[in-house]
Design a protein around this motif. Sequence first.
Motif, PDB file in Angstrom:
ATOM      1  N   MET A 141      20.957  11.968  37.693  1.00 23.65           N
ATOM      2  CA  MET A 141      20.410  12.399  36.419  1.00 23.65           C
ATOM      3  C   MET A 141      21.343  11.880  35.314  1.00 23.65           C
ATOM      4  N   THR A 142      20.755  11.313  34.292  1.00 26.66           N
ATOM      5  CA  THR A 142      21.561  10.767  33.206  1.00 26.66           C
ATOM      6  C   THR A 142      21.991  11.868  32.251  1.00 26.66           C
ATOM      7  N   VAL A 143      22.935  11.523  31.399  1.00 30.13           N
ATOM      8  CA  VAL A 143      23.432  12.488  30.411  1.00 30.13           C
ATOM      9  C   VAL A 143      22.305  12.929  29.488  1.00 30.13           C
ATOM     10  N   MET A 144      21.454  11.997  29.099  1.00 30.73           N
ATOM     11  CA  MET A 144      20.324  12.339  28.220  1.00 30.73           C
ATOM     12  C   MET A 144      19.374  13.319  28.901  1.00 30.73           C
ATOM     13  N   ASN A 145      19.105  13.099  30.184  1.00 32.12           N
ATOM     14  CA  ASN A 145      18.226  14.010  30.917  1.00 32.12           C
ATOM     15  C   ASN A 145      18.841  15.394  31.037  1.00 32.12           C
ATOM     16  N   VAL A 146      20.130  15.458  31.281  1.00 33.17           N
ATOM     17  CA  VAL A 146      20.822  16.744  31.375  1.00 33.17           C
ATOM     18  C   VAL A 146      20.722  17.471  30.038  1.00 33.17           C
ATOM     19  N   GLU A 147      20.945  16.755  28.962  1.00 28.96           N
ATOM     20  CA  GLU A 147      20.862  17.379  27.635  1.00 28.96           C
ATOM     21  C   GLU A 147      19.457  17.887  27.349  1.00 28.96           C
ATOM     22  N   LYS A 148      18.442  17.120  27.728  1.00 31.94           N
ATOM     23  CA  LYS A 148      17.055  17.560  27.541  1.00 31.94           C
ATOM     24  C   LYS A 148      16.774  18.825  28.330  1.00 31.94           C
ATOM     25  N   GLU A 149      17.254  18.870  29.571  1.00 36.36           N
ATOM     26  CA  GLU A 149      17.038  20.051  30.407  1.00 36.36           C
ATOM     27  C   GLU A 149      17.756  21.274  29.846  1.00 36.36           C
ATOM     28  N   LEU A 150      18.949  21.070  29.298  1.00 38.88           N
ATOM     29  CA  LEU A 150      19.686  22.186  28.696  1.00 38.88           C
ATOM     30  C   LEU A 150      18.947  22.710  27.465  1.00 38.88           C
ATOM     31  N   VAL A 151      18.373  21.827  26.682  1.00 38.54           N
ATOM     32  CA  VAL A 151      17.593  22.239  25.516  1.00 38.54           C
ATOM     33  C   VAL A 151      16.372  23.044  25.965  1.00 38.54           C
ATOM     34  N   LYS A 152      15.724  22.616  27.052  1.00 41.67           N
ATOM     35  CA  LYS A 152      14.589  23.364  27.598  1.00 41.67           C
ATOM     36  C   LYS A 152      15.013  24.766  28.013  1.00 41.67           C
ATOM     37  N   LEU A 153      16.145  24.853  28.711  1.00 39.93           N
ATOM     38  CA  LEU A 153      16.640  26.176  29.139  1.00 39.93           C
ATOM     39  C   LEU A 153      16.920  27.058  27.937  1.00 39.93           C
ATOM     40  N   GLU A 154      17.555  26.488  26.923  1.00 35.04           N
ATOM     41  CA  GLU A 154      17.854  27.272  25.715  1.00 35.04           C
ATOM     42  C   GLU A 154      16.576  27.849  25.103  1.00 35.04           C
ATOM     43  N   SER A 155      15.505  27.067  25.126  1.00 35.86           N
ATOM     44  CA  SER A 155      14.256  27.521  24.514  1.00 35.86           C
ATOM     45  C   SER A 155      13.545  28.576  25.358  1.00 35.86           C
ATOM     46  N   MET A 156      13.816  28.633  26.656  1.00 33.37           N
ATOM     47  CA  MET A 156      13.136  29.590  27.540  1.00 33.37           C
ATOM     48  C   MET A 156      13.877  30.915  27.666  1.00 33.37           C
TER      49      MET A 156
END
Length: 100
Positions: A1-16
Amino acid sequence: MTVMNVEKELVKLESMVPALKNKHNEMDEILEGTALYISQLQRQLAAKLRTHGSGVGTGSGRHQSPHLAANINTNTASVDEIIKSISLTIATKGLNIKKK
């Protein structure tokens, strides 16, 4: 998983996760908050199963759950036992969890 993908997933978690919304969180705070939120949801589910059962109740007021892989008494089972049974059921029956 790339750094960008990790950051996107973290943003998703923050929103949930309600406790993380509208805050600037570090990765460890997001992961910890998410783990706590999941634990809270599991406990709520176990409490709901204890209160309402998910199957046919018997005359003694016991809530048996015939849909779970391990037929447990949701009145006396621990939260961990209920969650383990739900997880086992999903794994063995190949249930598809619908996304909203």
